[in-house]
Design a protein around this motif. Sequence first.
Motif, PDB file in Angstrom:
ATOM      1  N   ALA A 166     -14.091 -44.808  27.513  1.00  0.00           N
ATOM      2  CA  ALA A 166     -13.128 -45.272  26.517  1.00  0.00           C
ATOM      3  C   ALA A 166     -11.989 -45.974  27.238  1.00  0.00           C
ATOM      4  CB  ALA A 166     -12.596 -44.102  25.695  1.00  0.00           C
ATOM      5  N   PHE A 167     -11.628 -47.146  26.749  1.00  0.00           N
ATOM      6  CA  PHE A 167     -10.583 -47.965  27.370  1.00  0.00           C
ATOM      7  C   PHE A 167      -9.500 -48.204  26.328  1.00  0.00           C
ATOM      8  CE2 PHE A 167      -8.636 -51.941  28.788  1.00  0.00           C
ATOM      9  CZ  PHE A 167      -8.523 -51.743  30.159  1.00  0.00           C
ATOM     10  N   TYR A 168      -8.269 -47.742  26.622  1.00  0.00           N
ATOM     11  CA  TYR A 168      -7.187 -47.782  25.646  1.00  0.00           C
ATOM     12  C   TYR A 168      -6.042 -48.678  26.099  1.00  0.00           C
ATOM     13  CZ  TYR A 168      -9.252 -43.109  24.765  1.00  0.00           C
ATOM     14  OH  TYR A 168     -10.094 -42.039  24.552  1.00  0.00           O
ATOM     15  N   SER A 169      -5.421 -49.348  25.145  1.00  0.00           N
ATOM     16  CA  SER A 169      -4.124 -49.959  25.411  1.00  0.00           C
ATOM     17  C   SER A 169      -3.076 -48.859  25.440  1.00  0.00           C
ATOM     18  CB  SER A 169      -3.779 -50.974  24.316  1.00  0.00           C
ATOM     19  OG  SER A 169      -3.624 -50.314  23.069  1.00  0.00           O
ATOM     20  N   ALA A 170      -1.903 -49.160  26.011  1.00  0.00           N
ATOM     21  CA  ALA A 170      -0.826 -48.174  26.039  1.00  0.00           C
ATOM     22  C   ALA A 170      -0.433 -47.767  24.628  1.00  0.00           C
ATOM     23  CB  ALA A 170       0.384 -48.741  26.780  1.00  0.00           C
ATOM     24  N   GLU A 171      -0.429 -48.744  23.700  1.00  0.00           N
ATOM     25  CA  GLU A 171      -0.034 -48.458  22.325  1.00  0.00           C
ATOM     26  C   GLU A 171      -1.010 -47.483  21.658  1.00  0.00           C
ATOM     27  OE1 GLU A 171       1.786 -52.084  23.759  1.00  0.00           O
ATOM     28  OE2 GLU A 171      -0.325 -51.477  23.630  1.00  0.00           O
ATOM     29  N   TYR A 172      -2.319 -47.720  21.869  1.00  0.00           N
ATOM     30  CA  TYR A 172      -3.304 -46.860  21.214  1.00  0.00           C
ATOM     31  C   TYR A 172      -3.311 -45.461  21.838  1.00  0.00           C
ATOM     32  CZ  TYR A 172      -7.324 -45.744  18.343  1.00  0.00           C
ATOM     33  OH  TYR A 172      -8.132 -45.183  17.394  1.00  0.00           O
ATOM     34  N   TYR A 173      -3.264 -45.399  23.156  1.00  0.00           N
ATOM     35  CA  TYR A 173      -3.315 -44.086  23.808  1.00  0.00           C
ATOM     36  C   TYR A 173      -2.070 -43.278  23.463  1.00  0.00           C
ATOM     37  CZ  TYR A 173      -4.610 -40.633  27.324  1.00  0.00           C
ATOM     38  OH  TYR A 173      -4.973 -39.474  27.951  1.00  0.00           O
ATOM     39  N   CYS A 174      -0.929 -43.947  23.372  1.00  0.00           N
ATOM     40  CA  CYS A 174       0.296 -43.264  22.984  1.00  0.00           C
ATOM     41  C   CYS A 174       0.166 -42.714  21.563  1.00  0.00           C
ATOM     42  CB  CYS A 174       1.486 -44.224  23.077  1.00  0.00           C
ATOM     43  SG  CYS A 174       3.099 -43.443  22.847  1.00  0.00           S
ATOM     44  N   ALA A 175      -0.416 -43.507  20.662  1.00  0.00           N
ATOM     45  CA  ALA A 175      -0.618 -43.057  19.284  1.00  0.00           C
ATOM     46  C   ALA A 175      -1.514 -41.818  19.242  1.00  0.00           C
ATOM     47  CB  ALA A 175      -1.214 -44.183  18.450  1.00  0.00           C
ATOM     48  N   LEU A 176      -2.522 -41.778  20.098  1.00  0.00           N
ATOM     49  CA  LEU A 176      -3.388 -40.599  20.162  1.00  0.00           C
ATOM     50  C   LEU A 176      -2.611 -39.365  20.599  1.00  0.00           C
ATOM     51  CD1 LEU A 176      -6.624 -42.041  21.834  1.00  0.00           C
ATOM     52  CD2 LEU A 176      -6.416 -41.187  19.492  1.00  0.00           C
ATOM     53  N   LEU A 177      -1.817 -39.513  21.647  1.00  0.00           N
ATOM     54  CA  LEU A 177      -1.097 -38.367  22.185  1.00  0.00           C
ATOM     55  C   LEU A 177      -0.021 -37.864  21.227  1.00  0.00           C
ATOM     56  CD1 LEU A 177      -0.718 -39.342  25.946  1.00  0.00           C
ATOM     57  CD2 LEU A 177      -2.479 -37.942  24.876  1.00  0.00           C
ATOM     58  N   TYR A 178       0.528 -38.774  20.430  1.00  0.00           N
ATOM     59  CA  TYR A 178       1.523 -38.383  19.443  1.00  0.00           C
ATOM     60  C   TYR A 178       0.893 -38.061  18.092  1.00  0.00           C
ATOM     61  CZ  TYR A 178       5.496 -39.556  22.445  1.00  0.00           C
ATOM     62  OH  TYR A 178       6.423 -39.580  23.464  1.00  0.00           O
ATOM     63  N   GLU A 179      -0.436 -38.017  18.075  1.00  0.00           N
ATOM     64  CA  GLU A 179      -1.210 -37.602  16.903  1.00  0.00           C
ATOM     65  C   GLU A 179      -0.916 -38.453  15.674  1.00  0.00           C
ATOM     66  OE1 GLU A 179      -0.452 -33.418  16.505  1.00  0.00           O
ATOM     67  OE2 GLU A 179      -1.767 -32.902  18.179  1.00  0.00           O
TER      68      GLU A 179
END
Length: 301
Positions: A166-179
């Motif tokens: 899985a390859f994430y942009s910073a925006e998407y990965y941040c959204a995941l971590l902040y649920e």
Amino acid sequence: MQRRNKGALRRCFCACGLSLLLCAACSGCALLDTLARWVESGVSGEPYVSREEQIYIETAESFLDAVAREDRAAVRALFSENVRETDEDFDAQLDLLFEADLDASAFWDRDDIQLQGSYRHDDGRHAAVVQDTFPIRDRGRYYWCTLELTYTDDFDPGEVGITALAFYSAEYYCALLYEAADAEWPAGSGLDVRTAYPADGDIRAAGGSPYRFENDTPPLEEDAVRDFLGQTDSFSAFCAHFGVPNAAQVYYIYALQSDADEAPLYLQLTVVEETDTIYTAAVVDDLGWLRLVWKRADEGN
């Protein structure tokens, strides 16, 4: 004449002697490779890298190199035969990956991998799967990559290779971590590229994770932090004195003062909210831990 460190030399001889004894006892076993790498690390002073870690590092570097060259065949060849035969969306995901325009100079910290493994042993047959998520810095942009690698599988050789990435942009990965409600963790095998996500405020990399910087508390001075924590480990008192953190997720993050021509530095606080207690304070840069500023006396070495 240069004097050698007798303690280091003694440790080296002891390690070599132990290696020879064990080699004689278990010639041909996998322990030999581990011992050889351990002794080499002790002699050279370089960090110890296991065979498993080396395979993972080489695979990750081959992947990033192939992506930077937009070599479709090379990327595909790194994935397992089972993925290549069953992932019908692979080419479309690869197109999205190439749109990220990853450069050959993109940096990831190969010395900071934290592998999680799953192993199977049965009647002389073995299978091993390892995984890590690591940040990538590319010309001021950040991505995160979760790479799952099966490096041996006697039960199903078709699984050997990258089984999920899985390859994430910073925006998407941040959204995941902040649920965030509109961000979902990938499921299943194959290639999954998550780079299409709207910018959500000021997102910065700190200590290897993306954080939303949500207030303008001025940067702190490291010495002032150390002096204050020498008097109290109360998190509420810390916030009252210095201001609320710039960002919070697993850790609490404050910007630190630095020269204009230096890379940004951050203070990372480990806090137990139930007891309002700060346990550690460390300096981190965008990708990792740099040094300890302070820790509670009962936190060990």
